[in-house]
Design a protein around this motif. Structure first.
Motif, PDB file in Angstrom:
ATOM      1  N   ASN A 297       0.716  -1.396  -0.006  1.00 31.80           N
ATOM      2  CA  ASN A 297      -0.221   0.017  -0.065  1.00 31.80           C
ATOM      3  C   ASN A 297       0.747   1.155   0.009  1.00 31.80           C
ATOM      4  OD1 ASN A 297      -3.121  -0.337  -0.178  1.00 31.80           O
ATOM      5  ND2 ASN A 297      -2.050  -2.113   1.356  1.00 31.80           N
ATOM      6  N   ILE A 298       2.072   1.022   0.385  1.00 31.10           N
ATOM      7  CA  ILE A 298       3.030   2.411   0.361  1.00 31.10           C
ATOM      8  C   ILE A 298       3.153   2.383  -1.282  1.00 31.10           C
ATOM      9  CG2 ILE A 298       5.384   3.109   0.596  1.00 31.10           C
ATOM     10  CD1 ILE A 298       5.386   1.992   3.260  1.00 31.10           C
ATOM     11  N   TRP A 299       3.504   1.325  -1.900  1.00 31.55           N
ATOM     12  CA  TRP A 299       3.592   1.333  -3.423  1.00 31.55           C
ATOM     13  C   TRP A 299       2.381   1.955  -4.004  1.00 31.55           C
ATOM     14  CZ3 TRP A 299       6.613   1.153  -7.370  1.00 31.55           C
ATOM     15  CH2 TRP A 299       6.268   0.451  -8.422  1.00 31.55           C
ATOM     16  N   ASN A 300       1.182   1.460  -3.404  1.00 26.81           N
ATOM     17  CA  ASN A 300      -0.001   2.252  -4.221  1.00 26.81           C
ATOM     18  C   ASN A 300      -0.018   3.799  -3.865  1.00 26.81           C
ATOM     19  OD1 ASN A 300      -0.799  -0.442  -4.779  1.00 26.81           O
ATOM     20  ND2 ASN A 300      -2.584  -0.398  -3.393  1.00 26.81           N
ATOM     21  N   SER A 301       0.167   4.164  -2.678  1.00 25.46           N
ATOM     22  CA  SER A 301       0.280   5.628  -2.436  1.00 25.46           C
ATOM     23  C   SER A 301       1.307   6.374  -3.219  1.00 25.46           C
ATOM     24  CB  SER A 301       0.356   5.985  -1.041  1.00 25.46           C
ATOM     25  OG  SER A 301       1.650   5.358  -0.345  1.00 25.46           O
ATOM     26  N   ALA A 302       2.398   5.685  -3.550  1.00 19.09           N
ATOM     27  CA  ALA A 302       3.315   6.179  -4.394  1.00 19.09           C
ATOM     28  C   ALA A 302       2.776   6.287  -5.858  1.00 19.09           C
ATOM     29  CB  ALA A 302       4.477   5.597  -4.455  1.00 19.09           C
ATOM     30  N   ILE A 303       2.209   5.411  -6.344  1.00 14.99           N
ATOM     31  CA  ILE A 303       1.388   5.668  -7.745  1.00 14.99           C
ATOM     32  C   ILE A 303       0.337   6.683  -7.696  1.00 14.99           C
ATOM     33  CG2 ILE A 303      -0.055   4.577  -9.336  1.00 14.99           C
ATOM     34  CD1 ILE A 303       1.128   1.668  -8.505  1.00 14.99           C
ATOM     35  N   LEU A 304      -0.243   6.760  -6.471  1.00 17.35           N
ATOM     36  CA  LEU A 304      -1.374   7.743  -6.596  1.00 17.35           C
ATOM     37  C   LEU A 304      -0.700   9.152  -6.289  1.00 17.35           C
ATOM     38  CD1 LEU A 304      -4.118   6.347  -3.920  1.00 17.35           C
ATOM     39  CD2 LEU A 304      -4.037   6.192  -6.372  1.00 17.35           C
ATOM     40  N   LEU A 305       0.461   9.195  -5.741  1.00 16.21           N
ATOM     41  CA  LEU A 305       1.261  10.593  -5.833  1.00 16.21           C
ATOM     42  C   LEU A 305       2.050  10.796  -6.831  1.00 16.21           C
ATOM     43  CD1 LEU A 305       2.122  10.497  -2.110  1.00 16.21           C
ATOM     44  CD2 LEU A 305       0.634  12.072  -3.041  1.00 16.21           C
ATOM     45  N   SER A 306       2.097   9.871  -7.844  1.00 12.36           N
ATOM     46  CA  SER A 306       3.119  10.227  -8.856  1.00 12.36           C
ATOM     47  C   SER A 306       2.930  11.296  -9.702  1.00 12.36           C
ATOM     48  CB  SER A 306       3.607   8.746  -9.507  1.00 12.36           C
ATOM     49  OG  SER A 306       2.525   8.413 -10.174  1.00 12.36           O
ATOM     50  N   PRO A 307       1.529  11.657 -10.314  1.00  4.93           N
ATOM     51  CA  PRO A 307       1.425  12.672 -11.050  1.00  4.93           C
ATOM     52  C   PRO A 307       1.945  14.087 -10.522  1.00  4.93           C
ATOM     53  CG  PRO A 307      -0.397  11.108 -10.971  1.00  4.93           C
ATOM     54  CD  PRO A 307       0.335  10.771  -9.893  1.00  4.93           C
ATOM     55  N   PHE A 308       1.754  14.073  -9.186  1.00  4.82           N
ATOM     56  CA  PHE A 308       2.072  15.265  -8.426  1.00  4.82           C
ATOM     57  C   PHE A 308       3.867  15.281  -8.034  1.00  4.82           C
ATOM     58  CE2 PHE A 308      -2.013  13.722  -7.358  1.00  4.82           C
ATOM     59  CZ  PHE A 308      -2.826  14.977  -7.782  1.00  4.82           C
ATOM     60  N   LEU A 309       4.407  14.215  -7.695  1.00  6.97           N
ATOM     61  CA  LEU A 309       5.771  14.323  -7.102  1.00  6.97           C
ATOM     62  C   LEU A 309       6.687  13.547  -8.057  1.00  6.97           C
ATOM     63  CD1 LEU A 309       4.834  13.219  -3.397  1.00  6.97           C
ATOM     64  CD2 LEU A 309       5.323  15.688  -4.564  1.00  6.97           C
ATOM     65  N   VAL A 310       7.603  14.035  -8.692  1.00  9.46           N
ATOM     66  CA  VAL A 310       8.490  13.709  -9.702  1.00  9.46           C
ATOM     67  C   VAL A 310       9.614  12.992  -8.943  1.00  9.46           C
ATOM     68  CG1 VAL A 310       9.468  13.911 -11.964  1.00  9.46           C
ATOM     69  CG2 VAL A 310       7.554  15.049 -11.260  1.00  9.46           C
ATOM     70  N   LYS A 311      10.446  13.912  -8.314  1.00 10.71           N
ATOM     71  CA  LYS A 311      11.676  13.391  -7.605  1.00 10.71           C
ATOM     72  C   LYS A 311      11.178  12.167  -6.629  1.00 10.71           C
ATOM     73  CE  LYS A 311      14.455  16.351  -9.435  1.00 10.71           C
ATOM     74  NZ  LYS A 311      14.099  17.645  -9.845  1.00 10.71           N
TER      75      LYS A 311
END
Ligand code: MSP
Length: 510
Positions: free
Chosen positions: A454-468
């Protein structure tokens, strides 16, 4: 081999005036487009993101003259800084168009002839109140004390021969489009546009004889094409450049299925929400969706703008805090569609309070638990998570649905907030489960496996916003985020021993 026939997504920003460097308000328009592109890519769309510079017109000519430089040389210099800014902000555009490009100039000149042949253009005489700074004529009923309704500068009376675009015929058509389709978002801007402009829609003066820096009418060289008619067509001319992936018809054709979203600030909805769809219709093209965002305003509520001398330089802020923090803050703290304040203090609070205390903390403590209890290797799930927490899995799935729902309603702010709630739920789960007190190996393994997934899932959800941060996550998980199909990946057996537990954001001390 079967080629996947992907859906197409075309996103644009306004093209910016290169009369000075860009401020954080401009960066905001471009950031929204970038986030939408990244989101659509994850959905499997083929994407094309256009931005650029609007280089003609009186304003640029005057500024260049005041510095004793030729206008083209003057803008060449400024454009370098635009590109530096987009790089620093991790903006992934596909084409940077300049209205001084020969491809664009040819396109605009040809279309002028096409519109003329179709009977949409005629020659007449213009007399009216004109703002030199905004390069716009204003109808008498919009004007008080001879002042420009936008920038408050004095208007001048102008009378000259001009070509006109017959937009008056389209009054009822555009009213209907605005009222009954999703041409303009947010919907509540529709009525102000209709009341202020559509109801008094006059044919648009589309050439000037009084200026020289611009695109000439081919067969009538003393006329320069009005800067807005020139600029708006960048959204079309881009597809006439070499090596463009799609043809104009595939994007703008009446039967095209390409989704088109055009980001604009609220003050330019008049051009994008009225004249632009009319021009497209005259050319037999379809409507885009116009997404109008609000303004970044100063502490006292004024629009951030060079002329008010209250601008914030995005390059300085990015260099101080990093691009992810700026990207995150602008979307998180300004409800998209509304005006919002930019304050460095708030930025630091959001940075420390959310990115450090919630996101980084979740990742770091989970990795350290796996290092401590599982020799650094992600364990396999030992039992069903529902046996450990009845609701969590259901709740998280629900959040993912809501996230997508908000994106499809253009509510990027809410989508981002939901991604943060996702993280909060996981932090709460750790706090209630207290893995450090659990003796049952299967339960512990299930919890840790579930957290990683689920950390991985949250990283996917955040990926359009956070690039680095996304790049860092990809290193930790040894896997690229390319699609929403990557959600719920099971990372059992992933070795996290070499991962340090100082992931991502570290506290910014004021
Ligand atoms: N050149 C025209 C657009 C032509 S598009 C065919 C133009 N350029 S601009 O440089 O003045 O502004 C470009 C964009 O920046 C607009 O969408 C505008 O709303 C946005 N912003 C400028 N100042 C802003 C804020 N203070 N806050 C948010 N956006 C702002 O208009």
């Amino acid at each position: 081999m079967i080629m996947e026939n992907k859906n197409k997504f075309f996103v644009t920003t306004p093209i910016y005036y290169p009369n000075s460097n860009l401020h954080i308000g401009h960066a905001y328009s471009t950031l929204i487009a970038d986030i939408l592109k990244r989101y659509k890519k994850l959905q499997g769309y083929e994407t094309f993101f256009l931005t650029g510079s609007d280089e003609h017109g009186q304003k640029i000519e005057d500024t260049a003259k005041s510095k004793n430089i030729d206008p083209k040389n003057f803008v060449d210099e400024i454009i370098i800084n635009f590109k530096i800014l987009w790089k620093l902000l991790d903006i992934d555009y596909d084409h940077f168009i300049r209205t001084t490009d020969k491809e664009h100039i040819n396109y605009v000149q040809n279309n002028f002839s096409i519109l003329e042949k179709k009977g949409h253009i005629y020659k007449g005489e213009y007399e009216g109140l004109y703002c030199k700074f905004d390069e716009t004529f204003y109808p008498q009923n919009q004007v008080k004390n001879n002042e420009c309704p936008e920038c408050k500068r004095k208007l001048i009376s102008l009378k000259e021969e001009s070509y006109f675009l017959k937009v008056n015929n389209y009054k009822e058509w555009i009213k209907n489009e605005l009222l009954t389709t999703d041409l303009l978002w947010p919907k509540y801007r529709t009525n102000e546009l209709i009341n202020n402009f559509v109801n008094n829609l006059q044919d648009l003066s589309i050439t000037r004889k009084s200026i020289t820096w611009g695109i000439k009418v081919k067969n009538d060289n003393s006329h320069i094409i009005y800067v807005w008619l020139d600029a708006l067509q960048n959204y079309l001319s881009t597809f006439t450049y070499k090596n463009k992936p799609w043809k104009i018809e595939e994007v703008w054709g009446k039967n095209s299925k390409t989704e088109i979203i055009q980001i604009v600030g609220k003050e330019i909805t008049r051009f994008h929400g009225i004249y632009w769809p009319i021009i497209l219709n005259m050319l037999d093209y379809k409507n885009p969706k116009i997404l109008a965002h609000g303004w970044i305003v100063s502490e006292s509520g004024d629009k951030m703008s060079k002329s008010l001398n209250n601008v914030i330089d995005p390059i300085k802020v990015i260099k101080k805090y990093g691009s992810d923090v700026v990207r995150f803050f602008l979307i998180y703290s300004i409800q998209i569609g509304e005006d919002g304040k930019f304050s460095e203090d708030n930025l630091v609070n959001v940075f420390n309070g959310i990115l450090v205390n919630k996101y980084s903390n979740l990742v770091n403590r989970t990795i350290s638990m796996i290092q401590k209890y599982c020799e650094g290797v992600v364990p396999s799930q030992g039992t069903n998570i529902i046996k450990i927490d009845k609701n969590l899995d259901f709740q998280l799935k629900n959040l993912i649905e809501k996230y997508h729902e908000n994106f499809s309603n253009n509510n990027l702010t809410q989508a981002l907030k939901i991604a943060i709630i996702y993280i909060e739920e996981l932090n709460k789960f750790i706090d209630t489960q207290k893995p450090w007190n659990i003796n049952d190996e299967k339960v512990l393994a299930t919890i840790l496996n579930y957290l990683i997934k689920n950390i991985w899932n949250s990283a996917i959800l955040l990926s359009p916003f956070l690039v680095k941060a996304t790049l860092e996550i990809e290193v930790i998980f040894d896997k690229k985020i390319t699609s929403f199909k990557d959600l719920n990946f099971d990372f059992k057996n992933l070795n996290l021993n070499s991962r340090s537990n100082s992931f991502l954001f570290t506290k910014y001390k004021k």
